[in-house]
Design a protein around this motif. Structure first.
Motif, PDB file in Angstrom:
ATOM      1  N   GLU A  61      58.195  16.603 104.068  1.00  0.00           N
ATOM      2  CA  GLU A  61      57.363  18.112 103.676  1.00  0.00           C
ATOM      3  C   GLU A  61      55.635  17.184 103.142  1.00  0.00           C
ATOM      4  N   LEU A  62      55.667  16.668 102.199  1.00  0.00           N
ATOM      5  CA  LEU A  62      53.968  15.922 101.751  1.00  0.00           C
ATOM      6  C   LEU A  62      54.024  15.478 103.411  1.00  0.00           C
ATOM      7  N   LYS A  63      54.061  14.646 103.763  1.00  0.00           N
ATOM      8  CA  LYS A  63      53.352  14.150 104.754  1.00  0.00           C
ATOM      9  C   LYS A  63      53.045  15.276 105.959  1.00  0.00           C
ATOM     10  N   ILE A  64      53.689  15.923 106.225  1.00  0.00           N
ATOM     11  CA  ILE A  64      53.055  17.511 106.886  1.00  0.00           C
ATOM     12  C   ILE A  64      52.401  17.867 107.053  1.00  0.00           C
ATOM     13  N   CYS A  65      52.428  17.771 104.803  1.00  0.00           N
ATOM     14  CA  CYS A  65      51.644  19.179 104.385  1.00  0.00           C
ATOM     15  C   CYS A  65      49.850  18.059 104.600  1.00  0.00           C
ATOM     16  N   ALA A  66      49.582  17.076 103.687  1.00  0.00           N
ATOM     17  CA  ALA A  66      48.937  16.156 104.238  1.00  0.00           C
ATOM     18  C   ALA A  66      48.066  16.883 105.707  1.00  0.00           C
ATOM     19  N   LEU A  67      48.936  16.287 106.581  1.00  0.00           N
ATOM     20  CA  LEU A  67      48.094  16.234 107.991  1.00  0.00           C
ATOM     21  C   LEU A  67      47.751  17.694 108.324  1.00  0.00           C
ATOM     22  N   ILE A  68      48.151  18.550 108.297  1.00  0.00           N
ATOM     23  CA  ILE A  68      47.722  19.908 108.278  1.00  0.00           C
ATOM     24  C   ILE A  68      46.543  20.222 107.217  1.00  0.00           C
ATOM     25  N   SER A  69      46.531  19.234 105.998  1.00  0.00           N
ATOM     26  CA  SER A  69      45.424  20.054 105.709  1.00  0.00           C
ATOM     27  C   SER A  69      44.038  18.663 105.686  1.00  0.00           C
ATOM     28  N   LEU A  70      44.804  17.946 106.959  1.00  0.00           N
ATOM     29  CA  LEU A  70      43.847  17.123 107.409  1.00  0.00           C
ATOM     30  C   LEU A  70      42.816  17.926 108.930  1.00  0.00           C
ATOM     31  N   ALA A  71      44.089  18.062 109.206  1.00  0.00           N
ATOM     32  CA  ALA A  71      42.898  19.714 110.586  1.00  0.00           C
ATOM     33  C   ALA A  71      41.988  20.423 109.834  1.00  0.00           C
ATOM     34  N   LEU A  72      42.781  21.199 108.994  1.00  0.00           N
ATOM     35  CA  LEU A  72      41.960  22.084 108.491  1.00  0.00           C
ATOM     36  C   LEU A  72      40.237  22.115 107.738  1.00  0.00           C
ATOM     37  N   PHE A  73      40.056  20.502 107.259  1.00  0.00           N
ATOM     38  CA  PHE A  73      39.527  19.869 107.108  1.00  0.00           C
ATOM     39  C   PHE A  73      38.761  19.278 107.830  1.00  0.00           C
ATOM     40  N   PHE A  74      38.817  18.906 109.550  1.00  0.00           N
ATOM     41  CA  PHE A  74      37.855  18.590 110.142  1.00  0.00           C
ATOM     42  C   PHE A  74      37.234  20.296 110.532  1.00  0.00           C
ATOM     43  N   VAL A  86      28.769  23.818 103.325  1.00  0.00           N
ATOM     44  CA  VAL A  86      29.915  23.587 101.877  1.00  0.00           C
ATOM     45  C   VAL A  86      31.120  25.180 101.978  1.00  0.00           C
ATOM     46  N   THR A  87      30.970  25.908 102.209  1.00  0.00           N
ATOM     47  CA  THR A  87      31.802  27.000 101.638  1.00  0.00           C
ATOM     48  C   THR A  87      33.422  26.865 102.001  1.00  0.00           C
ATOM     49  N   GLY A  88      32.932  26.152 103.388  1.00  0.00           N
ATOM     50  CA  GLY A  88      34.572  25.782 104.039  1.00  0.00           C
ATOM     51  C   GLY A  88      34.856  24.441 103.169  1.00  0.00           C
ATOM     52  N   THR A  89      34.796  23.888 102.851  1.00  0.00           N
ATOM     53  CA  THR A  89      34.909  22.624 102.294  1.00  0.00           C
ATOM     54  C   THR A  89      35.540  22.572 100.925  1.00  0.00           C
ATOM     55  N   THR A  90      34.439  23.489 100.207  1.00  0.00           N
ATOM     56  CA  THR A  90      34.803  24.007  99.171  1.00  0.00           C
ATOM     57  C   THR A  90      35.724  24.894  98.773  1.00  0.00           C
ATOM     58  N   VAL A  91      36.126  26.054  99.579  1.00  0.00           N
ATOM     59  CA  VAL A  91      37.993  26.416  99.709  1.00  0.00           C
ATOM     60  C   VAL A  91      38.566  25.359 100.227  1.00  0.00           C
ATOM     61  N   TRP A  92      38.769  24.297 101.124  1.00  0.00           N
ATOM     62  CA  TRP A  92      39.223  23.303 101.595  1.00  0.00           C
ATOM     63  C   TRP A  92      39.824  23.021  99.891  1.00  0.00           C
ATOM     64  N   VAL A  93      38.995  22.291  99.336  1.00  0.00           N
ATOM     65  CA  VAL A  93      39.495  21.549  97.842  1.00  0.00           C
ATOM     66  C   VAL A  93      40.992  22.327  97.426  1.00  0.00           C
ATOM     67  N   PHE A  94      40.471  23.276  97.124  1.00  0.00           N
ATOM     68  CA  PHE A  94      41.419  24.492  96.542  1.00  0.00           C
ATOM     69  C   PHE A  94      42.318  24.919  96.825  1.00  0.00           C
ATOM     70  N   PHE A  95      42.755  24.972  98.192  1.00  0.00           N
ATOM     71  CA  PHE A  95      43.490  24.658  99.415  1.00  0.00           C
ATOM     72  C   PHE A  95      44.815  23.851  98.956  1.00  0.00           C
ATOM     73  N   VAL A  96      44.075  22.406  98.725  1.00  0.00           N
ATOM     74  CA  VAL A  96      44.970  21.135  99.257  1.00  0.00           C
ATOM     75  C   VAL A  96      45.771  20.966  97.911  1.00  0.00           C
ATOM     76  N   ILE A  97      44.398  21.536  96.890  1.00  0.00           N
ATOM     77  CA  ILE A  97      45.523  21.127  95.368  1.00  0.00           C
ATOM     78  C   ILE A  97      46.020  21.869  95.025  1.00  0.00           C
ATOM     79  N   VAL A  98      46.291  23.075  96.068  1.00  0.00           N
ATOM     80  CA  VAL A  98      47.508  24.232  95.312  1.00  0.00           C
ATOM     81  C   VAL A  98      49.026  23.578  97.017  1.00  0.00           C
TER      82      VAL A  98
END
Length: 475
Positions: A61-74, A86-98
């Motif tokens: 599950e951790l690997k799947i979450c990481a792949l989803i997070s990577l796709a969302l970053f792009f 800037v807004t998208g990548t900043t929100v992405w950081v907090f999203f990944v942490i959770v």
């Protein structure tokens, strides 16, 4: 080209959050002090097929979450506007942490279910609470406090504070026209130096914590406590020195050519992050390895306070006098959220962080999408960008020139986007400072010199505004 460079810069600054969080969450699956996924292990838990399945599912599950997070970053890099990136990548950081902690929460729930099934299948055995309490007192009384690390941490803090002190002299002796104002660089350097002092506070907090009881053998408990103190002290001392060197790296970056500044800061930040992660990981492994040598042959204390751990990570115990406790996963300390000061303090911090981040992102969007306007009424020239930026009386104007293209500008402070440049800039073309408020995509621009010797570069989102105003100023 500027937009592409900005996206590369955001990727360098933000992308490392994903591997850092992934690595941290990956090692949270390791057993720690007879707990796993925040749950106290029961007899035979290590060999249980159910526990092994939970560990495998957690990593998948951790690997799947990481792949989803990577796709969302792009996806966050796709917009053609800087503020949205800037807004998208900043929100992405907090999203990944959770988001990357969700598999841990699911594993914690699975472990609790496995434990309930085990306890239901056997008769509960009475444990000696009196013996455990005596051991706690004996162990805590005999534990030594860390002394040597304070001097090393203090020396690292001194190194960090020498950087803003050196900037005061370097700013005058090694001045570069594109440098930010002295107060800006001093705020940055002092902030990093003050952060270095947090390691001293951490050592004080660590010393005040009740020594953890692992076995019924007090001598073993004391030895394990010394091991933990030694390695945590070394970690804090090393981090203090690394932070001090990081501060000096930022100082040197300020005085390099302006075009190198973002890349140097990005490289130094990556170095700092990589070294910090390596030091923390090594400390973690050494504590676990050395502690197991003493604990392997001892009977563990049957301590079970799972009910006080929410999701295995948040500690909530009204009957515990401690404000900070050791977390069940990872290193460091975690707060006892039953304490009012921690509960309301954390709520305030989260609200402040949300308001600050959302406010900064909203301001960034407002800066980019609000048009720049240039007006001339009753002998007053006014540059506006969602509020009045500059106002010049005609009597103060010594010379005005119409520029058909933007001169080469380097930002010292203010906003520098594709649709708006506003604030203090240095021009390599004219070798002087300018106060700027223009839309770079809408030439021509007015270059103005005032009687006080100040130079302005002004324009509007309407390209014809500058030419019309020049006709009014010089009929």
């Amino acid at each position: 080209m500027e937009m592409t460079g900005m996206k590369i810069f955001m990727a360098i600054c933000m992308m490392p959050v994903l591997p850092i969080m992934f690595g941290a969450c990956w090692f949270l699956a390791e057993e720690k002090n007879r707990t796993q996924f925040g749950v106290t292990l029961w007899q035979g838990a290590e060999a249980s097929l159910g526990v092994q399945a939970i560990k495998r599912r957690y990593k998948e599950e951790l690997k799947i979450c990481a792949l989803i997070s990577l796709a969302l970053f792009f996806l966050a890099l796709l917009p053609a506007h800087e503020s949205l990136v800037v807004t998208g990548t900043t929100v992405w950081v907090f999203f990944v942490i959770v988001f990357l902690f969700l598999p841990f929460q699911r594993a914690n729930a699975g472990m609790k279910e496995q434990k309930r099934e085990f306890l239901a299948s056997r008769q509960e055995k009475e444990s000696s609470g009196e013996q455990e309490e005596i051991l706690v007192d004996v162990t805590a009384a005999g534990a030594e406090k860390m002394k040597y690390s304070r001097k090393a941490i203090g020396a690292g803090c001194i190194v960090a504070f020498l950087a803003p002190l050196a900037e005061i002299f370097l700013y005058r002796c090694w001045y570069r026209p594109w440098l930010p104002e002295l107060w800006v660089s001093e705020c940055v350097l002092l902030s990093i130096a003050l952060t270095d002092c947090l390691f001293l506070l951490y050592v004080r907090f660590f010393e005040r914590q009740r020594t953890r009881v692992f076995t019924y053998n007090s001598r073993v408990n004391l030895q394990v406590a010394k091991i933990r103190q030694y390695h945590m002290g070394r970690l804090c001392a090393s981090m203090a020195w690394v932070t001090g060197m990081f501060n000096w790296g930022i100082l040197c970056s300020f005085h390099m050519p302006a075009k190198w500044l973002p890349w140097l800061i990005g490289a130094i930040s990556l170095w700092f992050g990589a070294v910090s992660i390596t030091l923390v990981f090594r400390c973690w492994r050494k504590i676990e390895k050395n502690s197991k040598k003493y604990l392997a042959q001892e009977l563990p204390v049957e301590e079970d306070d799972d009910n006080h751990w929410i999701w295995g990570m948040i500690y909530y115990n009204k009957h515990d006098s401690r404000t900070f406790v050791e977390p069940r996963a990872g290193l460091g300390l975690t707060a006892n959220m039953a304490k009012p000061v921690m509960k309301y303090g954390m709520a305030f911090l989260l609200i402040f962080l949300a308001v600050f981040v959302l406010g900064a992102c909203g301001l960034c969007v407002l800066e980019e999408f609000t048009p720049v306007s240039l007006t001339y009424e009753d002998g007053t020239l006014t540059a506006n960008h969602w509020k009045k930026v500059y106002q010049i009386e005609q009597s103060e104007i010594r010379e005005v020139t119409l520029l058909e293209e933007e001169p080469e500008l380097r930002r010292k402070s203010g906003t520098g986007m594709e649709t708006v440049k506003k604030g203090d800039f240095y021009s390599d073309t004219y070798r002087r400072d300018f106060k700027v408020c223009i839309n770079p995509k809408e030439p021509p621009f007015l270059m103005i010199e005032t009687n006080q010797g100040r130079w302005y570069l002004l324009g509007g989102s309407d390209g014809e505004a500058a030419a019309d105003i020049l006709d009014k100023i010089q009929p």
